[in-house]
Write a protein that holds these residues in place. Structure first.
Motif, PDB file in Angstrom:
ATOM      1  N   ALA A   1      -5.717   6.974 -18.085  1.00  0.00           N
ATOM      2  CA  ALA A   1      -4.611   7.528 -17.300  1.00  0.00           C
ATOM      3  C   ALA A   1      -3.698   6.402 -16.851  1.00  0.00           C
ATOM      4  O   ALA A   1      -4.043   5.215 -16.966  1.00  0.00           O
ATOM      5  N   LEU A   2      -2.579   6.788 -16.292  1.00  0.00           N
ATOM      6  CA  LEU A   2      -1.708   5.859 -15.587  1.00  0.00           C
ATOM      7  C   LEU A   2      -2.139   5.864 -14.125  1.00  0.00           C
ATOM      8  O   LEU A   2      -2.218   6.929 -13.511  1.00  0.00           O
ATOM      9  N   TYR A   3      -2.457   4.708 -13.600  1.00  0.00           N
ATOM     10  CA  TYR A   3      -2.964   4.590 -12.240  1.00  0.00           C
ATOM     11  C   TYR A   3      -1.860   4.053 -11.330  1.00  0.00           C
ATOM     12  O   TYR A   3      -1.229   3.031 -11.641  1.00  0.00           O
ATOM     13  N   PHE A   4      -1.665   4.779 -10.225  1.00  0.00           N
ATOM     14  CA  PHE A   4      -0.608   4.446  -9.267  1.00  0.00           C
ATOM     15  C   PHE A   4      -1.217   4.102  -7.913  1.00  0.00           C
ATOM     16  O   PHE A   4      -2.221   4.694  -7.523  1.00  0.00           O
ATOM     17  N   CYS A   5      -0.562   3.230  -7.180  1.00  0.00           N
ATOM     18  CA  CYS A   5      -0.926   3.088  -5.782  1.00  0.00           C
ATOM     19  C   CYS A   5       0.152   3.720  -4.910  1.00  0.00           C
ATOM     20  O   CYS A   5       1.313   3.852  -5.311  1.00  0.00           O
ATOM     21  N   ASN A   6      -0.270   4.139  -3.744  1.00  0.00           N
ATOM     22  CA  ASN A   6       0.594   4.837  -2.801  1.00  0.00           C
ATOM     23  C   ASN A   6       0.321   4.313  -1.399  1.00  0.00           C
ATOM     24  O   ASN A   6      -0.832   4.114  -1.019  1.00  0.00           O
ATOM     25  N   ALA A   7       1.400   4.117  -0.649  1.00  0.00           N
ATOM     26  CA  ALA A   7       1.296   3.729   0.763  1.00  0.00           C
ATOM     27  C   ALA A   7       1.760   4.901   1.605  1.00  0.00           C
ATOM     28  O   ALA A   7       2.819   5.485   1.344  1.00  0.00           O
ATOM     29  N   LEU A   8       0.973   5.260   2.593  1.00  0.00           N
ATOM     30  CA  LEU A   8       1.274   6.445   3.389  1.00  0.00           C
ATOM     31  C   LEU A   8       1.102   6.160   4.870  1.00  0.00           C
ATOM     32  O   LEU A   8       0.076   5.632   5.308  1.00  0.00           O
ATOM     33  N   ARG A   9       2.123   6.536   5.631  1.00  0.00           N
ATOM     34  CA  ARG A   9       2.028   6.502   7.092  1.00  0.00           C
ATOM     35  C   ARG A   9       2.915   7.605   7.630  1.00  0.00           C
ATOM     36  O   ARG A   9       4.126   7.574   7.464  1.00  0.00           O
TER      37      ARG A   9
END
Length: 115
Positions: free
Chosen positions: A91-99
């Protein structure tokens, strides 16, 4: 704001990879960080989450026991150690920042598991 993933590649079944996501432009330590993946023709799936302080972790059932998420707030980087990889992890792996309502995404790094 920038999130840059790296560490993907081609690996044989049973192999390991360590993905990195370098963040800039925001106060990294105050954001929850998440890894997602998306395979062709499938919906984006959350793989792992690590909270801001104190860094609590959670994992998707599909990868539990095979992945570890960690973060280094001094380096503004989040990691995903993946072991015993399977072809279905391709797969294509993504990172995400959440606040709260703020959510930032990287461009992704491709992981291909094949013999």
């Amino acid at each position: 704001v920038q999130l840059v993933e790296s560490g993907g590649g081609l690996v044989q079944p049973g192999g390991s990879l360590r993905l990195s996501c370098a963040a800039s432009g925001f106060t990294f330590s105050t954001y929850h960080m998440r890894w997602f993946r998306q395979a062709p023709g499938k919906e984006r799936e959350r793989v792992a989450t690590i909270s801001s302080v104190p860094g609590l972790t959670s994992y998707a059932d599909s990868m539990k026991g095979r992945v570890t998420i960690s973060r280094d707030n001094a380096k503004n980087t989040v990691y995903l150690q993946m072991n015993n990889l399977k072809p279905e992890d391709t797969a294509l792996y993504f990172c995400n920042a959440l606040r709260q309502s703020d959510s930032y995404w990287g461009q992704g790094t491709q992981v291909t598991v094949s013999s």
